[in-house]
Design an enzyme around this catalytic site. Structure first.
Site, PDB file in Angstrom:
ATOM      1  N   HIS A 184      -3.898  -4.706   7.741  1.00 58.97           N
ATOM      2  CA  HIS A 184      -4.019  -3.506   8.571  1.00 58.97           C
ATOM      3  C   HIS A 184      -3.096  -3.578   9.777  1.00 58.97           C
ATOM      4  CE1 HIS A 184      -5.480   0.216  10.242  1.00 58.97           C
ATOM      5  NE2 HIS A 184      -5.986   0.435   9.053  1.00 58.97           N
ATOM      6  N   HIS A 225      -5.544   3.824  -1.751  1.00 55.10           N
ATOM      7  CA  HIS A 225      -6.872   4.203  -1.281  1.00 55.10           C
ATOM      8  C   HIS A 225      -7.137   5.637  -1.712  1.00 55.10           C
ATOM      9  CE1 HIS A 225      -9.735   4.417   2.499  1.00 55.10           C
ATOM     10  NE2 HIS A 225     -10.328   4.794   1.379  1.00 55.10           N
ATOM     11  N   GLU A 256     -11.233  -9.298   2.816  1.00 56.14           N
ATOM     12  CA  GLU A 256      -9.975  -8.973   3.490  1.00 56.14           C
ATOM     13  C   GLU A 256     -10.278  -8.838   4.968  1.00 56.14           C
ATOM     14  OE1 GLU A 256      -7.308  -6.271   1.608  1.00 56.14           O
ATOM     15  OE2 GLU A 256      -6.515  -5.550   3.518  1.00 56.14           O
ATOM     16  N   ARG A 303      -9.265   8.387  -1.166  1.00 54.87           N
ATOM     17  CA  ARG A 303     -10.279   8.781  -0.175  1.00 54.87           C
ATOM     18  C   ARG A 303     -11.079   9.967  -0.676  1.00 54.87           C
ATOM     19  NH1 ARG A 303      -8.858   6.548   5.269  1.00 54.87           N
ATOM     20  NH2 ARG A 303     -10.585   7.798   6.010  1.00 54.87           N
ATOM     21  N   THR A 348      -8.330   3.510   8.379  1.00 58.29           N
ATOM     22  CA  THR A 348      -9.567   2.740   8.337  1.00 58.29           C
ATOM     23  C   THR A 348      -9.715   1.963   9.645  1.00 58.29           C
ATOM     24  OG1 THR A 348      -9.091   2.523   5.994  1.00 58.29           O
ATOM     25  CG2 THR A 348     -10.910   1.218   6.852  1.00 58.29           C
ATOM     26  N   GLU A 381      -8.599   0.669  -3.033  1.00 54.05           N
ATOM     27  CA  GLU A 381      -9.476   0.695  -1.859  1.00 54.05           C
ATOM     28  C   GLU A 381     -10.421   1.869  -2.018  1.00 54.05           C
ATOM     29  OE1 GLU A 381      -7.047   0.995   1.575  1.00 54.05           O
ATOM     30  OE2 GLU A 381      -6.145  -0.959   1.288  1.00 54.05           O
ATOM     31  N   ASN A 396       0.852  -1.187   0.000  1.00 52.48           N
ATOM     32  CA  ASN A 396       0.000   0.000   0.000  1.00 52.48           C
ATOM     33  C   ASN A 396       0.896   1.248   0.000  1.00 52.48           C
ATOM     34  OD1 ASN A 396      -1.449   2.280   1.072  1.00 52.48           O
ATOM     35  ND2 ASN A 396      -3.094   0.876   1.627  1.00 52.48           N
ATOM     36  N   ARG A 441      -6.818  12.921   0.957  1.00 55.64           N
ATOM     37  CA  ARG A 441      -5.763  13.327   1.887  1.00 55.64           C
ATOM     38  C   ARG A 441      -4.400  12.754   1.499  1.00 55.64           C
ATOM     39  NH1 ARG A 441      -7.525  10.028   7.272  1.00 55.64           N
ATOM     40  NH2 ARG A 441      -9.464  11.127   6.850  1.00 55.64           N
ATOM     41  N   HIS A 448       1.023   6.224   1.898  1.00 53.13           N
ATOM     42  CA  HIS A 448       1.749   7.172   2.744  1.00 53.13           C
ATOM     43  C   HIS A 448       2.951   7.809   2.058  1.00 53.13           C
ATOM     44  CE1 HIS A 448      -1.194   6.676   5.691  1.00 53.13           C
ATOM     45  NE2 HIS A 448      -1.023   5.365   5.734  1.00 53.13           N
TER      46      HIS A 448
HETATM   47  N1  PXP Z   1      -6.014  -3.153   3.944  1.00 50.78           N
HETATM   48  C1  PXP Z   1      -6.964  -2.187   3.948  1.00 50.78           C
HETATM   49  C2  PXP Z   1      -8.322  -2.529   3.446  1.00 50.78           C
HETATM   50  C3  PXP Z   1      -6.671  -0.875   4.378  1.00 50.78           C
HETATM   51  O1  PXP Z   1      -7.632   0.064   4.385  1.00 50.78           O
HETATM   52  C4  PXP Z   1      -5.350  -0.583   4.779  1.00 50.78           C
HETATM   53  C5  PXP Z   1      -4.999   0.808   5.188  1.00 50.78           C
HETATM   54  O2  PXP Z   1      -5.173   1.688   4.127  1.00 50.78           O
HETATM   55  C6  PXP Z   1      -4.396  -1.608   4.728  1.00 50.78           C
HETATM   56  C7  PXP Z   1      -4.762  -2.887   4.339  1.00 50.78           C
HETATM   57  C8  PXP Z   1      -2.972  -1.376   5.085  1.00 50.78           C
HETATM   58  O3  PXP Z   1      -2.848  -1.006   6.429  1.00 50.78           O
HETATM   59  P1  PXP Z   1      -1.468  -0.491   6.964  1.00 50.78           P
HETATM   60  O4  PXP Z   1      -1.143   0.768   6.220  1.00 50.78           O
HETATM   61  O5  PXP Z   1      -1.715  -0.276   8.409  1.00 50.78           O
HETATM   62  O6  PXP Z   1      -0.452  -1.569   6.672  1.00 50.78           O
END
Ligand code: PXP
Length: 256
Positions: free
Chosen positions: A203, A52, A160, A54, A110, A79, A16, A58, A19
């Site tokens: 997550h 994602h 998921e 959003r 999330t 996402e 992901n 952001r 960030h």
């Molecule tokens: N899976 C989903 C559905 C999420 O919303 C997120 C966070 O955007 C993640 C995985 C990844 O989470 P993390 O950034 O905490 O590894």
């Protein structure tokens, strides 16, 4: 005699890249670029790129979607919240996969899964419309049978499982909580897999918390972002993705 190890099929790692955009947006310019992170993650062994978009933009912006696609051949997992705007974006962009997530403006990330059991009528049309467009739909849910059974009833091919609570218990040193949450995750994974649903998880996962999740036999994909990007500040993104891949592979191979 040493006990024989149980080798599980390889689990995919979706990186992901949200960030990277968070850091870029802190100054409002173009650096660092999420698309460049996607290319580095791909070269380091990621199996997919997750991002994602959003409602408040952001981190990921609309233009990042095409830029990421141009930067890598990896499947893109978008996402998204269940809103008409995001549905239109998904249908026009056409990602490989879409993961439906809850979204609240005031949350930092999330927090908790999409309550598909309660929101059935709201979520079901999104599953159908995305599926009709050949986008593989996944539902980001709490790990329990009611949520998985509702996902099945909606015809979602993937769920998921939210690992956030498990990670919180690990960092709180709450062994009872960890054991209970792992039990819930395993049970939901078995329950869903037995119904033909592909199981993903994610997550909050870190090097120290990923192995018990990756060792759940039915888990086929892990989506991980924040920790990898944090580590990348110190060791570089290539090394951070490779280390996460190693942890996942070790868990699948039954390596202690
Ligand atoms: N899976 C989903 C559905 C999420 O919303 C997120 C966070 O955007 C993640 C995985 C990844 O989470 P993390 O950034 O905490 O590894």
């Amino acid at each position: 005699m040493t006990p024989s190890r149980v080798r599980l099929p390889r689990a995919r790692l979706g990186v992901n890249i949200d960030h990277v955009a968070t850091i870029r947006n802190a100054r409002g310019g173009e650096h660092p670029q999420p698309a460049r992170a996607a290319a580095i993650a791909a070269a380091a062994g990621a199996d997919g790129i997750t991002l994602h978009l959003r409602e408040d933009r952001r981190h990921i912006r609309d233009g990042d979607l095409a830029a990421v696609r141009a930067a890598t051949n990896l499947p893109i997992n978008l996402e998204m919240a269940c809103t008409d705007e995001m549905l239109a974006n998904a249908l026009s962009f056409g990602p490989h996969a879409a993961c439906l997530v809850p979204e609240r403006r005031e949350e930092r990330t999330t927090e908790g899964g999409l309550d598909v059991a309660r929101l059935h009528n709201q979520v079901a049309p999104f599953v159908k419309k995305l599926g009709d467009a050949n986008i593989r739909v996944s539902l980001f849910i709490e790990p329990n049978r009611e949520q998985v059974a509702t996902a099945e009833a909606m015809g979602a091919p993937v769920v998921e499982l939210h690992t956030g609570k498990y990670v919180e218990f690990v960092f709180a040193g709450d062994e009872v909580g960890v054991a209970a949450e792992l039990k819930r995750l395993k049970d939901a994974a078995e329950f869903g897999d037995a119904r033909g649903i592909e199981i993903h998880a994610g997550h909050g996962l870190t090097y120290d918390t990923v192995r018990p999740i990756a060792a759940i036999p039915q888990v086929r994909e892990l989506n991980i972002g924040h920790f990898i990007m944090g580590e990348a500040l110190f060791v570089g993104l290539d090394a951070a993705v490779r280390q996460m891949r190693k942890e996942i592979d070790a868990a699948r191979e039954g390596t202690p």
